[in-house]
Design a protein around this motif. Structure first.
Motif: not given
Length: 363
Positions: A32-54
């Motif tokens: 989802t690209f909408d901030r969820p209500t439980m965002a405060r408890d999220a685990t954060t990952v940083t970097g450049w993301a791609l769809p899973g490779l094929v």
């Protein structure tokens, strides 16, 4: 991550070749690209993301000698997953790998059933080996067993001529492809040689694997009909060694294989320039190791594809071709995170920072 946990990806999310977002969230295993209500408890990952490779040409459940046991199939699938390959088009396997579908930690597989080859015209223990009169029946059988694809062996060495020769008469393959299409399946074929290509395309085939025999005469036909190719350049790199091993018995074939290898990059670039769809596949599972998709993308750039086109061949474009979603709202969160922008240097694909499958960080 436990049920109900939230993952927050921050950095640059390559939703498409020209669409970049600053963040996405994973809730309940979905994007989802909408901030969820439980965002405060999220685990954060940083970097450049791609769809899973094929990996659009891979063989889980197969090795150089034929079918393998489930433990070996699992190891193959895990190796692909850890390399960032989260969607596999299995281009022919004699093993039943349906059990993988029940494993949340293993890549998704789109199967083409078992190879269909001419009698004594392919690698032993790989294929149904049949004659043309039975081709339609076997194509129908594998269309029902697969996930929307059927795999033919279009050419192979003919011992009577000592060189690559087409395996099927045009009438038989035309009827077989029509039957597959009637059943809702697409058809692809292993082809190394030149002469096997035009009859298959004219018969309505959807894709050609390897396609080393493409020439200035057949490339326009592929482009006009929209027939895709999966060049498997990491496999084509083995042609000189294969030629050396077979030269004493089949010198014509060995010379032919060396010539196909020598022009492999020019062939792929000419096809791409003409508008032929090109997708990334490794041919892992026969004699090649699994987990080589990053190397195949590098090979596509060596052939002259722009970096974004080579990335699309294993991400956005490949998923669209196979009818599977990428990083879209509500889609399964199958993605790979990298340290830097893979559009600037595709070699970064060889070193995933994080692999997320069905919303779980698995690597």
């Amino acid at each position: 991550m436990s049920e109900g946990a939230v993952l927050h990806l921050k950095g640059r999310v390559l939703v498409g070749p020209d669409e970049v977002r600053d963040e996405l969230w994973v809730v309940g295993g979905r994007v989802t690209f909408d901030r969820p209500t439980m965002a405060r408890d999220a685990t954060t990952v940083t970097g450049w993301a791609l769809p899973g490779l094929v990996d659009a040409h891979c063989h889980v459940g197969l090795d150089a000698h034929g079918p393998v046991d489930d433990a070996t199939s699992e190891k193959q699938a895990l190796t692909d997953r850890d390399a960032g390959t989260l969607l596999i088009r299995d281009a022919g396997s004699p093993s039943d790998t349906r059990w993988i579908d029940d494993r949340e930690d293993l890549p998704r597989i789109i199967r083409a059933g078992r190879h269909i080859a001419r009698t004594k015209r392919y690698i032993r223990n790989y294929a149904h080996e049949i004659e043309p009169a039975d081709l339609v029946a076997y194509v129908a059988r594998e269309a029902r067993r697969g996930d929307g694809w059927v795999k033919l062996v279009g050419d192979w060495i003919d011992r009577s001529t000592g060189d690559l020769e087409a395996c099927w008469p045009p009438g038989a393959v035309e009827a077989a492809i029509a039957e597959a299409h009637r059943l809702g399946a697409r058809v692809t074929a292993h082809c190394f040689a030149e002469d096997s290509l035009a009859p298959l395309v004219e018969a309505g085939i959807d894709c050609i694997e390897h396609a080393t025999g493409l020439t200035e005469d057949t490339i326009p036909l592929f482009a006009e009909r929209g027939v895709a190719i999966v060049p498997t350049l990491v496999n084509i790199a083995t042609f000189p060694l294969l030629a050396d091993g077979g030269e004493a018995k089949f010198p014509r074939w060995a010379d032919h294989m060396r010539r196909l290898h020598a022009r492999r990059y020019d062939t792929v670039r000419a096809a791409y320039d003409a508008g032929v769809p090109v997708f990334a596949g490794t041919d892992a599972g026969g004699s090649l190791a699994h987990g080589l998709v990053a190397e195949e993308v590098v090979e596509l750039t060596r052939a002259g594809l722009p970096a974004v086109a080579a990335l699309s061949a294993t991400t956005w474009g490949a998923r669209d071709w196979l009818g599977r979603p990428g990083l879209t709202e509500g889609a399964s969160a199958d993605l790979v995170v990298y340290e830097s922008d893979p559009r600037e240097d595709v070699r970064v694909l060889a070193a995933p920072r994080r692999v997320v499958l069905r919303g779980e960080v698995v690597g």
